[in-house]
Design a protein around this motif. Structure first.
Motif, mmCIF file in Angstrom:
data_model
loop_
_atom_site.group_PDB
_atom_site.id
_atom_site.type_symbol
_atom_site.label_atom_id
_atom_site.label_comp_id
_atom_site.label_asym_id
_atom_site.label_seq_id
_atom_site.Cartn_x
_atom_site.Cartn_y
_atom_site.Cartn_z
ATOM 1 N N GLU A 41 0.882 -1.183 0.040
ATOM 2 C CA GLU A 41 -0.013 -0.030 -0.130
ATOM 3 C C GLU A 41 0.787 1.195 0.023
ATOM 4 O O GLU A 41 0.404 2.266 -0.492
ATOM 5 C CB GLU A 41 -0.840 0.060 1.175
ATOM 6 N N LYS A 58 -6.400 8.859 1.896
ATOM 7 C CA LYS A 58 -6.353 8.175 2.965
ATOM 8 C C LYS A 58 -5.830 6.784 2.775
ATOM 9 O O LYS A 58 -5.898 6.402 1.566
ATOM 10 C CB LYS A 58 -7.863 7.850 3.590
ATOM 11 N N SER A 60 -5.326 2.982 4.338
ATOM 12 C CA SER A 60 -6.065 2.143 5.379
ATOM 13 C C SER A 60 -5.466 0.694 5.387
ATOM 14 O O SER A 60 -5.301 0.245 4.171
ATOM 15 C CB SER A 60 -7.706 1.782 5.089
ATOM 16 N N SER A 62 -5.580 -3.153 7.170
ATOM 17 C CA SER A 62 -6.204 -4.311 8.117
ATOM 18 C C SER A 62 -5.198 -5.424 8.059
ATOM 19 O O SER A 62 -4.308 -5.624 7.197
ATOM 20 C CB SER A 62 -7.494 -4.636 7.710
ATOM 21 N N GLY A 66 -5.250 -3.864 2.239
ATOM 22 C CA GLY A 66 -5.145 -2.522 2.258
ATOM 23 C C GLY A 66 -5.810 -1.584 1.403
ATOM 24 O O GLY A 66 -6.210 -2.222 0.328
ATOM 25 N N ARG A 67 -5.919 -0.420 1.549
ATOM 26 C CA ARG A 67 -6.381 0.478 0.377
ATOM 27 C C ARG A 67 -5.909 2.028 0.548
ATOM 28 O O ARG A 67 -5.656 2.389 1.482
ATOM 29 C CB ARG A 67 -7.999 0.464 0.880
ATOM 30 N N THR A 68 -5.612 2.224 -0.598
ATOM 31 C CA THR A 68 -5.322 3.848 -0.954
ATOM 32 C C THR A 68 -6.216 4.566 -1.471
ATOM 33 O O THR A 68 -6.708 4.162 -2.618
ATOM 34 C CB THR A 68 -3.851 3.868 -1.760
ATOM 35 N N GLU A 69 -6.849 5.566 -0.651
ATOM 36 C CA GLU A 69 -7.894 6.468 -1.264
ATOM 37 C C GLU A 69 -7.230 7.760 -1.769
ATOM 38 O O GLU A 69 -6.471 8.219 -1.032
ATOM 39 C CB GLU A 69 -8.970 6.619 -0.187
#
Length: 79
Positions: A41, A58, A60, A62, A66-69
């Motif tokens: 990420e 953002k 995130s 877990s 994962g996440r890239t906003e």
């Protein structure tokens, strides 16, 4: 939750994340997997910032993904 709470009471133990995981049959998180997700990420976030500075809103993580906003660049790219 009820089973874990009842178990804690019977054993006279405080409620704990380990007890919850055991009742939910969730395995402990793998530190190597977490590191791999974080590095992956971070690569997305770095590339986004280099291509469109200020676009990452953002990041995130877990124990599963994962996440890239980013803010939408659609308008910027079509003008």
């Amino acid at each position: 939750m009820r089973a874990a709470t009842a178990d804690a009471r019977r054993q006279r133990l405080p409620m704990s994340p380990d007890l919850m995981r055991r009742h939910l049959r969730i395995e402990q998180t793998n530190p190597e997997l977490l590191r791999r997700i974080a590095v992956h990420e971070a690569g997305h976030a770095l590339a986004a910032e280099l291509l469109v500075p200020g676009s990452v809103v953002k990041l995130s993580l877990s124990d599963r993904d994962g996440r890239t906003e980013r803010r939408s660049t659609f308008v910027e790219l079509t003008v």
